[in-house]
Every structure is written in structure tokens, then in C-alpha cells.
Motif scaffolding. Structure first.
Motif, PDB file in Angstrom:
ATOM      1  N   GLY A 193       0.787  -1.240   0.000  1.00  0.00           N
ATOM      2  CA  GLY A 193       0.000   0.000   0.000  1.00  0.00           C
ATOM      3  C   GLY A 193       0.809   1.274   0.000  1.00  0.00           C
ATOM      4  O   GLY A 193       0.379   2.290   0.544  1.00  0.00           O
ATOM      5  N   TYR A 194       1.991   1.234  -0.605  1.00  0.00           N
ATOM      6  CA  TYR A 194       2.860   2.413  -0.714  1.00  0.00           C
ATOM      7  C   TYR A 194       3.128   3.052   0.651  1.00  0.00           C
ATOM      8  O   TYR A 194       2.791   4.210   0.913  1.00  0.00           O
ATOM      9  N   PRO A 195       3.782   2.318   1.545  1.00  0.00           N
ATOM     10  CA  PRO A 195       4.061   2.853   2.885  1.00  0.00           C
ATOM     11  C   PRO A 195       5.188   3.878   2.861  1.00  0.00           C
ATOM     12  O   PRO A 195       5.997   3.927   1.926  1.00  0.00           O
ATOM     13  N   LYS A 196       5.244   4.688   3.895  1.00  0.00           N
ATOM     14  CA  LYS A 196       6.372   5.596   4.070  1.00  0.00           C
ATOM     15  C   LYS A 196       7.581   4.772   4.488  1.00  0.00           C
ATOM     16  O   LYS A 196       7.509   3.984   5.442  1.00  0.00           O
ATOM     17  N   VAL A 197       8.690   4.933   3.782  1.00  0.00           N
ATOM     18  CA  VAL A 197       9.910   4.187   4.098  1.00  0.00           C
ATOM     19  C   VAL A 197      11.039   5.204   4.218  1.00  0.00           C
ATOM     20  O   VAL A 197      11.481   5.767   3.223  1.00  0.00           O
ATOM     21  N   LYS A 198      11.496   5.437   5.435  1.00  0.00           N
ATOM     22  CA  LYS A 198      12.540   6.436   5.637  1.00  0.00           C
ATOM     23  C   LYS A 198      13.816   5.853   6.221  1.00  0.00           C
ATOM     24  O   LYS A 198      14.910   6.224   5.815  1.00  0.00           O
ATOM     25  N   THR A 199      13.702   4.945   7.189  1.00  0.00           N
ATOM     26  CA  THR A 199      14.907   4.447   7.854  1.00  0.00           C
ATOM     27  C   THR A 199      15.413   3.167   7.198  1.00  0.00           C
ATOM     28  O   THR A 199      14.669   2.454   6.523  1.00  0.00           O
ATOM     29  N   LEU A 200      16.678   2.877   7.450  1.00  0.00           N
ATOM     30  CA  LEU A 200      17.283   1.668   6.900  1.00  0.00           C
ATOM     31  C   LEU A 200      16.587   0.424   7.441  1.00  0.00           C
ATOM     32  O   LEU A 200      16.360  -0.538   6.700  1.00  0.00           O
ATOM     33  N   ASP A 201      16.221   0.451   8.713  1.00  0.00           N
ATOM     34  CA  ASP A 201      15.510  -0.690   9.299  1.00  0.00           C
ATOM     35  C   ASP A 201      14.167  -0.906   8.608  1.00  0.00           C
ATOM     36  O   ASP A 201      13.791  -2.047   8.293  1.00  0.00           O
ATOM     37  N   GLN A 202      13.418   0.169   8.371  1.00  0.00           N
ATOM     38  CA  GLN A 202      12.127   0.057   7.682  1.00  0.00           C
ATOM     39  C   GLN A 202      12.305  -0.508   6.276  1.00  0.00           C
ATOM     40  O   GLN A 202      11.512  -1.343   5.815  1.00  0.00           O
ATOM     41  N   TYR A 203      13.336  -0.056   5.615  1.00  0.00           N
ATOM     42  CA  TYR A 203      13.635  -0.484   4.252  1.00  0.00           C
ATOM     43  C   TYR A 203      13.918  -1.982   4.195  1.00  0.00           C
ATOM     44  O   TYR A 203      13.315  -2.726   3.406  1.00  0.00           O
ATOM     45  N   PHE A 204      14.823  -2.456   5.048  1.00  0.00           N
ATOM     46  CA  PHE A 204      15.162  -3.869   5.046  1.00  0.00           C
ATOM     47  C   PHE A 204      14.003  -4.744   5.547  1.00  0.00           C
ATOM     48  O   PHE A 204      13.808  -5.862   5.060  1.00  0.00           O
ATOM     49  N   GLU A 205      13.250  -4.243   6.506  1.00  0.00           N
ATOM     50  CA  GLU A 205      12.096  -4.998   7.007  1.00  0.00           C
ATOM     51  C   GLU A 205      11.064  -5.212   5.907  1.00  0.00           C
ATOM     52  O   GLU A 205      10.455  -6.289   5.801  1.00  0.00           O
ATOM     53  N   LEU A 206      10.849  -4.195   5.066  1.00  0.00           N
ATOM     54  CA  LEU A 206       9.887  -4.305   3.981  1.00  0.00           C
ATOM     55  C   LEU A 206      10.346  -5.341   2.951  1.00  0.00           C
ATOM     56  O   LEU A 206       9.551  -6.157   2.460  1.00  0.00           O
ATOM     57  N   ILE A 207      11.632  -5.326   2.635  1.00  0.00           N
ATOM     58  CA  ILE A 207      12.188  -6.307   1.700  1.00  0.00           C
ATOM     59  C   ILE A 207      12.050  -7.726   2.272  1.00  0.00           C
ATOM     60  O   ILE A 207      11.640  -8.661   1.566  1.00  0.00           O
ATOM     61  N   GLU A 208      12.377  -7.884   3.536  1.00  0.00           N
ATOM     62  CA  GLU A 208      12.279  -9.195   4.179  1.00  0.00           C
ATOM     63  C   GLU A 208      10.831  -9.694   4.162  1.00  0.00           C
ATOM     64  O   GLU A 208      10.565 -10.874   3.876  1.00  0.00           O
ATOM     65  N   LYS A 209       9.927  -8.800   4.449  1.00  0.00           N
ATOM     66  CA  LYS A 209       8.498  -9.148   4.486  1.00  0.00           C
ATOM     67  C   LYS A 209       8.011  -9.580   3.111  1.00  0.00           C
ATOM     68  O   LYS A 209       7.263 -10.561   2.963  1.00  0.00           O
ATOM     69  N   TYR A 210       8.454  -8.867   2.062  1.00  0.00           N
ATOM     70  CA  TYR A 210       8.024  -9.196   0.707  1.00  0.00           C
ATOM     71  C   TYR A 210       8.621 -10.527   0.257  1.00  0.00           C
ATOM     72  O   TYR A 210       7.926 -11.369  -0.325  1.00  0.00           O
ATOM     73  N   GLN A 211       9.904 -10.739   0.523  1.00  0.00           N
ATOM     74  CA  GLN A 211      10.532 -11.977   0.068  1.00  0.00           C
ATOM     75  C   GLN A 211       9.928 -13.204   0.762  1.00  0.00           C
ATOM     76  O   GLN A 211       9.822 -14.271   0.156  1.00  0.00           O
ATOM     77  N   ALA A 212       9.533 -13.041   2.017  1.00  0.00           N
ATOM     78  CA  ALA A 212       8.888 -14.155   2.719  1.00  0.00           C
ATOM     79  C   ALA A 212       7.569 -14.522   2.044  1.00  0.00           C
ATOM     80  O   ALA A 212       7.175 -15.699   1.996  1.00  0.00           O
ATOM     81  N   LYS A 213       6.905 -13.526   1.482  1.00  0.00           N
ATOM     82  CA  LYS A 213       5.617 -13.743   0.826  1.00  0.00           C
ATOM     83  C   LYS A 213       5.781 -14.241  -0.601  1.00  0.00           C
ATOM     84  O   LYS A 213       4.994 -15.051  -1.097  1.00  0.00           O
ATOM     85  N   TYR A 214       6.832 -13.738  -1.283  1.00  0.00           N
ATOM     86  CA  TYR A 214       7.073 -14.104  -2.686  1.00  0.00           C
ATOM     87  C   TYR A 214       8.549 -14.490  -2.845  1.00  0.00           C
ATOM     88  O   TYR A 214       9.368 -13.685  -3.303  1.00  0.00           O
ATOM     89  N   PRO A 215       8.901 -15.720  -2.480  1.00  0.00           N
ATOM     90  CA  PRO A 215      10.321 -16.126  -2.506  1.00  0.00           C
ATOM     91  C   PRO A 215      10.890 -16.350  -3.903  1.00  0.00           C
ATOM     92  O   PRO A 215      12.111 -16.426  -4.060  1.00  0.00           O
TER      93      PRO A 215
END
Length: 567
Positions: A193-215
Motif C-alpha cells: 500500500g505504498y508505505p512511508k519508508v525512511k529508515t534503513l531498518d524500515q527499508y530492510f524490514e519491507l524487503i524481508e516481508k516481501y521476500q517471505a511472501k514471494y520467494p
């Protein structure tokens, strides 16, 4: 051996004035005295006319472009018809220091060289000729373009050896689509849903979350994060990250305090540790591409165009071909967008470049040049408004059009050609739009049109796809540069262009510090679980043997000189 420091401002201004006055007077003056012994030419000393008989010179630059004869491109052919001059253009990837060393050892050089970071090395070897007399006698357009910057391009010995690529003309127009060095695949943002991504932690967490869903994608494993660090000479992509994440622009290996103008290394700091520890943690989760430190440029860009990479580090100029190919493929979800990623919410990003002038990147004429006068006349002809528009926009009614308001625009077809990598090579944009004497990227013509097509609002708007507009609308912004904080003026910027005399303590420190980073970054990012801290301590011990304080003192003094107007 030449002294490679730049002139103090007062002396440089005298030099600049003499050049400009010479351009306004007759051509029978002596001008600046140089040691150029390669000025033989088919020039008539009385008429200053230069032969337009066919001649081919050699051009050398470091990069991944394909070698070409300039006249095989549309732009090169037009310029050849104007001047009689053609160019055998050679581009060499790999370690520029090694290549420059081979040239110097052999004592034979191409006619012109774009030395990138090897300028000091080539000057020390006296491989480049002074340009002063040539500019005075044959360079009215060179004087017009570089006149305001003469104090910045004149050496302490009174000579000019290169013409840089960043001489801004007619104002300063910010690129509407400038970005950062940290990118994310658009489908990742879309999925959540086009979230706000500002910090490095938020950025990596989003990538991790997506890859878990679509490996996987198209039957192949997705790659969480990769970085452009395997290509020789491009390791700064990964080493620069701590500086950007801490809220500083690309000043090289230092962060400069806005108030005190103190220049401090980020190497060995908590910023660097935090960055590398994040890569280490991503690797433990299987989200870091194991080839991040070994894949060359072509391999890295191939991964991007495959659609498998969810996030990566890389500057636009490094990955332009991949970006264009993805756009041409037509699937906006697999394209990327750069974001203003920082360490924490309290930090204001500084990815957008402020107005700047880079004085140690440019084109020079070598001591082996067959006819420096023909070369300088070619450069001067290149610096007319007409030819600057040619190398950026192309030909009116062919590659661009002019509307009823006098604004330069492009049709969908013209824009598609401008974005097509092979067309850019065939037409010549891939060869002539940067590493030549030129107007700076942010320049504006007298008629108000932007020098660079994609800085022209009308073109930037037409260039947007439906996917671009959907993403921009989702974040409530008009252009991609609106993601970022506005640039703040920094009179010294960029500090990485401060010249370090070859084999000086600063030059030696730079090399040893960079060698340490290349040795330890892969070890730290790919360390076995539980061993990061011990490897980091080993790194700090070795780094502690270097004179970091001396280097910082040198850089601080140079930054303060620039603030005071002394380049």
C-alpha cells in the motif's frame, strides 16, 4: 615534476582576466608561456585559420561504453562535417590506476584523455600539455563557458590542463527526477500500500516481508538486496552508504559539518559499523546477494533487469542501461525507485546535490597529441549553443520539436528513442553527452530551455508512464525528486574533488584506507553468525595504524579554503 595544487584565488583571477582580455584583443599577443612542444598544426599564423582536412584523433576514457569511431554515430558525423575531425574512441573498464600506469610506463598516450581519478598521476608524469596558449588563440567559446571558473581550473604553476564537465551556464535547474543511491522494486511498495519508508531498518524490514511472501519470480529465487561493489573502481558504492544514511551528501570519504566546516571521516565510526552490521544481519537471513562483492557491472545490471532483485545500492550513472531496459520492457512493477533512506527518523536526508563545480574531472590533451590546435578548435566548436543542443537534444524536428511557446518537447516516439540504449549509441548521445568540454547538467539556455532534456518539465512529464504517475500520486508528489529534502548550499561541494598530490601523505592514506575497506567489507557483511564484532575489532586495529587525524586536518583546511573562495 609539476606542482598539482590549484592556484590561490587571487593569482587565478589574474590568469582568468588575462585569458578573457586576450579573447577581446588581437591575436598577436604572446599569452601565457607554456612548455608545450607539440603545437605543430596546419594553422596559418596570420589568419588563425585551421585546416578542415580529414583527420582522426584518439580519445580515451575509463568506462563500459563500446569502442567506436565517432563518425559512425549521427552526432559524431555532424561534428566531423563541421570540422573535418573524427575520433577513435576507446573505453576501458577495470582498474584505472593500472591502465594509467601502463600508459605512463610506455610513454605513449592517446591524443586526448579523460583521466577520472588518475589526474594527479598523469600530471605527475607530465602526460598532459598546458592549454593556456591554445585557449587564448583558439578558444572564444571555451573562455565564455569556463571564464567564471578559471580560478578553479588553473594549477599553481599557472597552467590549465583539463576542461571539466560541470561548468554551469545560464542558471541552475534542478533535475526533477534526481534520486539517491538506495533503490527498491516498485512491486514491494505496491504490495504493502505504498508505505512511508525512511529508515534503513524500515527499508530492510519491507524487503524481508516481501521476500517471505514471494520467494521466487518466474521460477527463480528472489534476491533481497544487492550492491554494486564488484566492478573494479566502483567500490565506493558500498563504502559511501554510511555517509548518506547519516544525512550527508556525496563528499567522498568525509562528512563536513555545516557550521564548523570540520571534515571527519566516516570510516571506523559507529555509522560505518551500523551499515555493515545491517548487511551482516541481512546475510544471516539469506537476503543479501552473496555476489555483491564479486559480480561485475554487466552481471549486476543483468540481475536488475531479470526482475529478481528487490532492493539494491547503486548510483544512477552506474545502472542507467538497466533502468532504461526495464522501462522499455514495459512492466512498471519490476522497475525501481530510489528513496531518501537514512539511519533514523530524526535525520534529514541530503541526497540531492547542491550547486557544485568538480575541477578534477575533465578532458585533457596529451603530450603525444598530433595536432593540439585542431583538437582545441574542435572543443571550442563543440561549446557553441548549437552543438551543445545537438549533443543533448539532437536535431530539431528529428529527435525533438519546438512548440508554439518556443519550448523544447518530445513526442512519444522521440522519447522512446532517447530512452533506448542502442539508439543512444547509434545516435551518439551515449558518447558525446558527458565526457567532453560541455555545459554543466543544470545549465539553462538563453531561451529558457533546459540543457538536459530530462530536466525540461515538459519532457519529464511526458516521460512518465502510468505506473510512474500511480506511484507519484500514491505519495502525493509531482516528481521523483520530491521524495527528497531540498539541497543545502555547500561552498566546498564536492569535497571528493579536492586533489591529493600523488604519493603525498593524504594520497597514501586514501589508498591504504580504501584497501582496508575492500579487504574487510566482504568479511564483515558475510561473517559467520556471532563473529561480526571480532572482525570489526580487527578492522579497527588496522585502521588505527593509519594517520586518520592528519587526513582530516588536511581535508578540513581544504574545505575551509573553498569556503573562503580559494580553490
Amino acid at each position: 615534476m609539476r606542482n598539482k595544487k590549484w592556484l590561490p584565488t587571487s593569482l587565478a583571477v589574474v590568469t582568468a582576466v588575462s585569458l578573457l582580455l586576450a579573447g577581446c584583443s588581437s591575436n598577436n599577443g604572446e599569452g601565457a608561456k607554456t612548455n608545450n612542444t607539440n603545437s605543430s598544426s596546419a594553422t596559418d599564423e596570420k589568419t588563425e585559420e585551421v585546416s578542415t582536412d580529414p583527420v582522426t584523433f584518439s580519445y580515451f576514457a575509463f568506462g563500459t561504453n563500446k569502442d567506436v569511431l565517432a563518425s559512425e554515430t549521427t552526432i559524431g558525423k555532424i561534428l566531423q562535417e563541421q570540422t573535418g575531425v573524427d575520433w577513435k574512441m576507446e573505453f576501458v573498464a577495470g582498474d584505472p590506476t593500472t591502465k594509467a600506469g601502463v600508459m605512463i610506463a610506455g610513454g605513449a598516450y592517446p591524443d586526448v584523455i579523460s583521466p577520472v581519478g588518475e589526474l594527479a598521476m598523469l600530471l605527475d608524469a607530465e602526460a598532459l600539455i598546458p592549454l593556456n596558449d591554445l585557449i587564448e588563440k583558439h578558444g572564444p567559446n571555451i573562455k565564455r563557458v569556463y571564464g567564471p571558473y578559471m580560478d578553479k581550473i588553473t594549477n599553481e604553476d599557472g597552467n590549465i590542463y583539463i576542461l571539466p564537465f560541470t561548468a554551469n551556464i545560464g542558471g541552475y535547474l534542478t533535475d526533477p527526477d534526481a534520486g539517491s543511491s538506495i533503490w527498491i522494486q516498485r512491486r514491494v511498495l505496491k504490495e504493502f500500500g505504498y508505505p512511508k519508508v525512511k529508515t534503513l531498518d524500515q527499508y530492510f524490514e519491507l524487503i524481508e516481508k516481501y521476500q517471505a511472501k514471494y520467494p521466487t519470480v518466474d521460477g527463480k529465487d528472489t534476491i533481497g538486496y544487492a550492491t554494486f561493489a564488484g566492478e573494479p573502481g566502483q567500490f565506493y558504492t558500498v563504502t559511501n552508504a554510511p555517509m548518506h544514511l547519516a544525512g550527508y551528501p556525496n563528499d567522498g570519504n568525509v562528512m563536513v559539518d555545516m557550521k564548523t566546516h570540520e571534515a571527519k571521516l566516516y570510516q571506523g565510526t559507529d555509522y560505518e559499523k551500523q551499515w555493515l552490521q545491517s548487511l551482516y544481519e541481512m546475510n544471516l537471513k539469506g537476503l543479501l546477494d552473496p555476489e555483491s562483492f564479486t559480480a561485475n557491472g554487466d552481471q549486476f545490471k543483468a540481475k536488475l533487469t531479470s526482475g529478481r532483485v528487490l532492493g539494491f545500492s547503486g548510483y544512477t550513472w552506474q545502472i542507467g542501461d538497466a533502468i532504461n531496459n526495464l522501462k522499455k520492457a514495459g512492466n512498471d512493477d519490476l522497475r525501481y525507485v530510489s528513496l531518501p533512506i537514512v539511519f533514523d527518523e530524526s535525520i534529514t536526508d541530503a541526497y540531492m546535490d547542491p550547486p557544485s563545480f568538480v575541477n578534477n574531472r575533465g578532458l585533457g590533451i596529451s603530450v603525444s597529441a598530433k595536432d593540439p590546435v585542431r583538437i582545441i578548435k574542435y572543443w571550442d566548436n563543440l561549446l557553441t549553443d548549437e552543438n551543445q543542443k545537438l549533443v543533448q537534444w539532437g536535431e530539431k524536428d528529428v529527435t525533438y520539436s519546438v512548440n508554439e511557446k518556443g519550448r523544447y518537447v518530445m513526442s512519444d516516439e522521440q522519447l522512446a528513442n532517447r530512452n533506448d540504449n542502442e539508439y543512444k549509441r547509434k545516435y551518439g548521445w551515449a558518447y558525446f553527452d558527458y565526457e567532453w568540454p560541455r555545459y554543466g547538467d543544470n545549465s539553462v539556455y538563453e531561451d529558457g530551455n533546459a540543457h538536459r532534456p530530462f530536466s525540461q518539465p515538459e519532457v519529464a512529464n511526458i516521460n512518465y508512464t502510468d505506473g510512474d504517475r500511480a506511484l507519484l500520486d500514491a505519495y502525493g508528489i509531482a516528481t521523483f525528486s520530491d521524495f527528497f529534502a531540498k539541497p543545502v548550499e555547500r561552498p566546498w561541494y564536492p569535497a571528493w574533488s579536492i586533489e591529493k598530490e600523488q604519493n603525498s601523505p593524504e594520497d597514501i592514506f586514501n589508498q591504504k584506507a580504501a584497501d582496508l575497506q575492500q579487504k574487510y567489507y566482504p568479511k564483515l557483511a558475510l561473517a559467520p553468525e556471532g563473529q561480526f564484532d571480532s572482525v570489526w575489532n580487527d578492522y579497527l586495529k588496522e585502521f588505527g595504524k593509519l594517520d586518520a587525524a592528519g587526513f582530516e586536518a588536511f581535508m578540513t583546511a581544504k574545505v575551509k579554503d573553498r569556503v573562503a573562495g580559494k580553490w
